[in-house]
Scaffold this motif. Structure first.
Motif, PDB file in Angstrom:
ATOM      1  N   THR A  32       0.840  -1.210   0.000  1.00  0.00           N
ATOM      2  CA  THR A  32       0.000   0.000   0.000  1.00  0.00           C
ATOM      3  C   THR A  32       0.873   1.257   0.000  1.00  0.00           C
ATOM      4  O   THR A  32       0.524   2.244  -0.636  1.00  0.00           O
ATOM      5  N   ARG A  37       2.646   5.973  -2.983  1.00  0.00           N
ATOM      6  CA  ARG A  37       3.733   6.789  -3.541  1.00  0.00           C
ATOM      7  C   ARG A  37       3.607   6.926  -5.055  1.00  0.00           C
ATOM      8  O   ARG A  37       3.875   7.994  -5.612  1.00  0.00           O
ATOM      9  N   GLN A  58       1.371   9.740   9.304  1.00  0.00           N
ATOM     10  CA  GLN A  58       0.065   9.261   9.783  1.00  0.00           C
ATOM     11  C   GLN A  58      -0.499   8.238   8.810  1.00  0.00           C
ATOM     12  O   GLN A  58      -0.097   8.179   7.652  1.00  0.00           O
ATOM     13  N   VAL A  60      -3.225   6.779   6.273  1.00  0.00           N
ATOM     14  CA  VAL A  60      -4.280   7.235   5.367  1.00  0.00           C
ATOM     15  C   VAL A  60      -5.581   6.600   5.896  1.00  0.00           C
ATOM     16  O   VAL A  60      -5.568   5.455   6.366  1.00  0.00           O
ATOM     17  N   GLY A  86       2.461  -3.935   4.243  1.00  0.00           N
ATOM     18  CA  GLY A  86       1.991  -2.632   4.734  1.00  0.00           C
ATOM     19  C   GLY A  86       0.476  -2.584   4.860  1.00  0.00           C
ATOM     20  O   GLY A  86      -0.101  -1.527   5.107  1.00  0.00           O
ATOM     21  N   GLN A  93      -8.875  -2.689   8.986  1.00  0.00           N
ATOM     22  CA  GLN A  93      -8.377  -3.155   7.673  1.00  0.00           C
ATOM     23  C   GLN A  93      -8.276  -4.678   7.648  1.00  0.00           C
ATOM     24  O   GLN A  93      -8.583  -5.317   6.632  1.00  0.00           O
ATOM     25  N   ARG A 128      18.347   4.566   5.360  1.00  0.00           N
ATOM     26  CA  ARG A 128      17.530   4.530   4.135  1.00  0.00           C
ATOM     27  C   ARG A 128      17.263   5.938   3.620  1.00  0.00           C
ATOM     28  O   ARG A 128      17.137   6.156   2.423  1.00  0.00           O
ATOM     29  N   ARG A 146       5.865   7.497  12.955  1.00  0.00           N
ATOM     30  CA  ARG A 146       5.517   6.223  12.304  1.00  0.00           C
ATOM     31  C   ARG A 146       5.680   5.050  13.279  1.00  0.00           C
ATOM     32  O   ARG A 146       4.879   4.124  13.277  1.00  0.00           O
TER      33      ARG A 146
HETATM   34  P1  ADP Z   1       7.034   1.900   6.157  1.00  0.00           P
HETATM   35  O1  ADP Z   1       6.609   0.509   6.492  1.00  0.00           O
HETATM   36  O2  ADP Z   1       8.491   2.066   5.964  1.00  0.00           O
HETATM   37  O3  ADP Z   1       6.464   2.940   7.106  1.00  0.00           O
HETATM   38  P2  ADP Z   1       5.209   2.039   3.848  1.00  0.00           P
HETATM   39  O4  ADP Z   1       5.722   2.268   2.495  1.00  0.00           O
HETATM   40  O5  ADP Z   1       4.584   0.725   4.157  1.00  0.00           O
HETATM   41  O6  ADP Z   1       6.463   2.320   4.759  1.00  0.00           O
HETATM   42  O7  ADP Z   1       4.133   3.154   4.249  1.00  0.00           O
HETATM   43  C1  ADP Z   1       4.411   4.539   4.097  1.00  0.00           C
HETATM   44  C2  ADP Z   1       3.204   5.364   4.515  1.00  0.00           C
HETATM   45  O8  ADP Z   1       2.079   5.079   3.667  1.00  0.00           O
HETATM   46  C3  ADP Z   1       2.667   5.150   5.936  1.00  0.00           C
HETATM   47  O9  ADP Z   1       3.375   5.894   6.907  1.00  0.00           O
HETATM   48  C4  ADP Z   1       1.206   5.632   5.768  1.00  0.00           C
HETATM   49  O10 ADP Z   1       1.135   7.038   5.750  1.00  0.00           O
HETATM   50  C5  ADP Z   1       0.843   5.139   4.385  1.00  0.00           C
HETATM   51  N1  ADP Z   1       0.261   3.786   4.406  1.00  0.00           N
HETATM   52  C6  ADP Z   1       0.806   2.661   3.872  1.00  0.00           C
HETATM   53  N2  ADP Z   1       0.014   1.591   4.069  1.00  0.00           N
HETATM   54  C7  ADP Z   1      -1.074   2.043   4.741  1.00  0.00           C
HETATM   55  C8  ADP Z   1      -2.243   1.429   5.253  1.00  0.00           C
HETATM   56  N3  ADP Z   1      -2.455   0.107   5.114  1.00  0.00           N
HETATM   57  N4  ADP Z   1      -3.145   2.201   5.899  1.00  0.00           N
HETATM   58  C9  ADP Z   1      -2.960   3.502   6.041  1.00  0.00           C
HETATM   59  N5  ADP Z   1      -1.865   4.158   5.600  1.00  0.00           N
HETATM   60  C10 ADP Z   1      -0.930   3.449   4.954  1.00  0.00           C
END
Ligand code: ADP
Length: 191
Positions: A32, A37, A58, A60, A86, A93, A128, A146
């Motif tokens: 996700t 991104r 935060q 989403v 993720g 969810q 990173r 986070r």
């Molecule tokens: P990481 O695990 O390094 O934090 P991710 O690429 O998985 O990186 O997620 C980056 C950001 O994307 C999160 O901090 C959040 O803002 C958003 N995000 C990703 N997956 C979700 C999800 N399942 N629900 C809500 N927000 C999400």
């Protein structure tokens, strides 16, 4: 069909290990974070909405995230299995994912949880930041946010799958190959 939730805090190595698992087992990888991104990059409506949340560390909101995930699963009708990376990140969810897969006659096979101490995570994310170009890796306050969000909202998702007897903890510290071997062994052990 095997469907794996690859779980763990930010910086646990989910993205890296997903790439190995896709190569080896032929799963379709749905991250996700990656999907958000790419929407931000493409300046879509979803990307505009998601950006403010990602930049602050935060989550989403569940509604849009769940809909996006379901659309992504539906876009790969011939997949022989998925790695969810993720997602799910909240209990809501997880419940939505279970119900959605059930409607298709499928289920989550296992949650593989990469276990990494918090200090190691901070070091990895700072490192990173030098190469990822990710806004949310660059600021120690956003990294902390986070980690806090993970502890408060995401860690309870492990209980959801523990309750279903699907939780498998995997030591996430060591060489990338070594960790991959641990994950592979866990997947091969699934019935
Ligand atoms: P990481 O695990 O390094 O934090 P991710 O690429 O998985 O990186 O997620 C980056 C950001 O994307 C999160 O901090 C959040 O803002 C958003 N995000 C990703 N997956 C979700 C999800 N399942 N629900 C809500 N927000 C999400």
């Amino acid at each position: 069909m095997q469907n794996i939730v690859l779980f763990g805090p930010p910086g646990a190595g989910k993205g890296t290990q997903s790439a190995f698992l896709v190569d080896h087992f032929g799963f379709v990888h749905l991250s996700t974070g990656d999907i958000f991104r790419s929407n931000i990059k493409g300046a879509t409506e979803l990307g505009k909405l998601a950006k403010s949340y990602l930049d602050k560390g935060q989550l989403v909101p569940d509604g849009v995230t769940i809909e996006m995930l379901e659309d992504s699963v539906n876009a790969s009708p011939d997949a022989k299995g998925f790695i969810f990376d993720g997602f799910p990140r909240t209990t809501a969810q997880a419940e939505a994912l279970d119900a959605f897969l059930k409607g298709k006659g499928h289920a989550i096979s296992a949650m593989l949880a990469l276990e990494v101490p918090e200090e190691e995570l901070r070091t990895r994310l700072a490192k990173r930041a030098e190469t990822s170009g990710r806004v949310d890796d660059a600021d120690p306050l956003v990294i902390q946010k986070r980690i806090d969000v993970y502890n408060e909202e995401t860690a309870p998702v492990a209980e959801h799958y523990r309750f279903q007897n699907k939780y498998i903890g995997v030591q996430g510290v060591g060489g990338m190959e070594e960790i991959f071997e641990r994950l592979s062994a866990a997947i091969k052990g699934l019935s």
